[in-house]
Design an enzyme around this catalytic site. Sequence first.
Site, PDB file in Angstrom:
ATOM      1  N   ASN A  10       0.874  -1.175   0.000  1.00 11.69           N
ATOM      2  CA  ASN A  10       0.000   0.000   0.000  1.00 11.69           C
ATOM      3  C   ASN A  10       0.910   1.223   0.000  1.00 11.69           C
ATOM      4  O   ASN A  10       1.504   1.558   1.007  1.00 11.69           O
ATOM      5  CB  ASN A  10      -0.887  -0.024   1.257  1.00 11.69           C
ATOM      6  CG  ASN A  10      -1.716   1.241   1.401  1.00 11.69           C
ATOM      7  OD1 ASN A  10      -1.775   2.068   0.494  1.00 11.69           O
ATOM      8  ND2 ASN A  10      -2.356   1.392   2.552  1.00 11.69           N
ATOM      9  N   HIS A  97      -9.453   1.399   4.911  1.00 11.76           N
ATOM     10  CA  HIS A  97      -8.190   1.537   5.643  1.00 11.76           C
ATOM     11  C   HIS A  97      -8.405   2.485   6.818  1.00 11.76           C
ATOM     12  O   HIS A  97      -9.202   3.425   6.722  1.00 11.76           O
ATOM     13  CB  HIS A  97      -7.109   2.085   4.702  1.00 11.76           C
ATOM     14  CG  HIS A  97      -5.743   2.023   5.297  1.00 11.76           C
ATOM     15  ND1 HIS A  97      -5.304   2.941   6.222  1.00 11.76           N
ATOM     16  CD2 HIS A  97      -4.738   1.131   5.140  1.00 11.76           C
ATOM     17  CE1 HIS A  97      -4.070   2.620   6.596  1.00 11.76           C
ATOM     18  NE2 HIS A  97      -3.705   1.522   5.952  1.00 11.76           N
ATOM     19  N   GLU A  99      -6.785   4.855   7.860  1.00 13.38           N
ATOM     20  CA  GLU A  99      -6.550   6.264   7.529  1.00 13.38           C
ATOM     21  C   GLU A  99      -7.760   6.879   6.823  1.00 13.38           C
ATOM     22  O   GLU A  99      -8.012   8.071   6.944  1.00 13.38           O
ATOM     23  CB  GLU A  99      -5.263   6.394   6.686  1.00 13.38           C
ATOM     24  CG  GLU A  99      -4.031   6.205   7.563  1.00 13.38           C
ATOM     25  CD  GLU A  99      -2.850   5.559   6.874  1.00 13.38           C
ATOM     26  OE1 GLU A  99      -2.782   5.545   5.640  1.00 13.38           O
ATOM     27  OE2 GLU A  99      -1.977   5.040   7.611  1.00 13.38           O
ATOM     28  N   GLU A 165      -5.322  -4.612  10.680  1.00 13.01           N
ATOM     29  CA  GLU A 165      -4.276  -3.607  10.856  1.00 13.01           C
ATOM     30  C   GLU A 165      -4.537  -2.820  12.141  1.00 13.01           C
ATOM     31  O   GLU A 165      -5.317  -1.849  12.124  1.00 13.01           O
ATOM     32  CB  GLU A 165      -4.267  -2.629   9.680  1.00 13.01           C
ATOM     33  CG  GLU A 165      -3.954  -3.285   8.350  1.00 13.01           C
ATOM     34  CD  GLU A 165      -3.380  -2.274   7.366  1.00 13.01           C
ATOM     35  OE1 GLU A 165      -2.256  -2.494   6.904  1.00 13.01           O
ATOM     36  OE2 GLU A 165      -4.044  -1.262   7.077  1.00 13.01           O
ATOM     37  N   GLY A 171       2.746   2.347  10.789  1.00 16.71           N
ATOM     38  CA  GLY A 171       3.739   3.405  10.613  1.00 16.71           C
ATOM     39  C   GLY A 171       4.484   3.787  11.884  1.00 16.71           C
ATOM     40  O   GLY A 171       5.129   4.823  11.935  1.00 16.71           O
ATOM     41  N   SER A 210       3.577  -2.074  10.424  1.00 17.35           N
ATOM     42  CA  SER A 210       5.024  -2.152  10.671  1.00 17.35           C
ATOM     43  C   SER A 210       5.649  -3.496  10.273  1.00 17.35           C
ATOM     44  O   SER A 210       6.602  -3.960  10.903  1.00 17.35           O
ATOM     45  CB  SER A 210       5.347  -1.822  12.136  1.00 17.35           C
ATOM     46  OG  SER A 210       4.967  -0.492  12.434  1.00 17.35           O
ATOM     47  N   GLY A 231       2.967  -1.099   4.285  1.00 14.48           N
ATOM     48  CA  GLY A 231       3.029   0.316   3.942  1.00 14.48           C
ATOM     49  C   GLY A 231       4.452   0.721   3.606  1.00 14.48           C
ATOM     50  O   GLY A 231       4.950   0.485   2.502  1.00 14.48           O
TER      51      GLY A 231
HETATM   52  P1  13P Z   1       3.180   0.421   7.649  1.00 12.45           P
HETATM   53  O1  13P Z   1       3.646  -0.884   7.060  1.00 12.45           O
HETATM   54  O2  13P Z   1       3.936   1.608   7.146  1.00 12.45           O
HETATM   55  O3  13P Z   1       3.101   0.339   9.138  1.00 12.45           O
HETATM   56  O4  13P Z   1       1.672   0.646   7.133  1.00 12.45           O
HETATM   57  C1  13P Z   1       0.769  -0.378   7.244  1.00 12.45           C
HETATM   58  C2  13P Z   1      -0.437  -0.037   6.481  1.00 12.45           C
HETATM   59  O5  13P Z   1      -1.191   0.856   6.844  1.00 12.45           O
HETATM   60  C3  13P Z   1      -0.701  -0.768   5.252  1.00 12.45           C
HETATM   61  O6  13P Z   1      -1.983  -0.541   4.777  1.00 12.45           O
END
Ligand code: 13P
Length: 252
Positions: A10, A97, A99, A165, A171, A210, A231
């Site tokens: 992603n 997601h 976010e 997630e 992140g 992560s 991510g």
């Molecule tokens: P990270 O791998 O950067 O933690 O992000 C995960 C994510 O939100 C994938 O959709």
Amino acid sequence: MANQKYIIGNWKMNGSLNSKGLVSEIDDFCRSKLGDKVAVGICPPFPLIGLVNEWSWESPINIGAQDCHFKESGAHTGDVSAVLLKEIGAKIVIIGHSERRSNHGETSQLVCDKAKAALLAGLKPVICVGETDEERKSGNAIKVVLNQIEQSCPAENANIIVAYEPVWAIGTGNVASPQDILEMHNEIRAKLIEIYGHDGKKIQILYGGSVNAKNAEEILQTQNVDGALVGGASLKAPDFIAIIDAAINVSN
Ligand code: 13P
């Protein structure tokens, strides 16, 4: 456990016209190493979907989007339909997601409608769920996630992927422990079987938050972990390739 592991990158709001090298490196690896036990997806921002598709023409990589609208067309400024995504070569679409749930106020009901639109257009929705830090600390993580599953997954169609997630792991470098992942994925599996019966056993449940080149193998070995939604590490070819390689290793 599903039969095939799925590693999906992603890109979020990253990538540019200069991302061809990144795609080519991943593509070269996939063409030479990817068997049928592992699938790979890349979800760039909307304007790059067609280009990434061209850059990886006839590749085993599945290109996808990070969102879609729940309607086929119409007066929805700034939105993109699943039908158009399919037309420009997308195979998968990330829906709900965290976010989008937090930045755009997306509810599980809306997520479910988007997933239905994706299925209707012939795309495989990757439906995201996950608890916040506060919800985990107050002991409600499982309840929250199972509620999200119940409300976000279209009960009449099992042709979906689920991504767990935990919001606090995204992140942050704070990956969930193998015990926490195991517990949640087992709960999700049981819920999917409750909703879909036998078909619920085959739905891929990905972990995201992560995931990196170092921790991927341990996570991917966990029962009921059928892949990863990645991510940050999907933006660096060596890291993303190492995660795909870990999936290949644990599948053999
Ligand atoms: P990270 O791998 O950067 O933690 O992000 C995960 C994510 O939100 C994938 O959709």
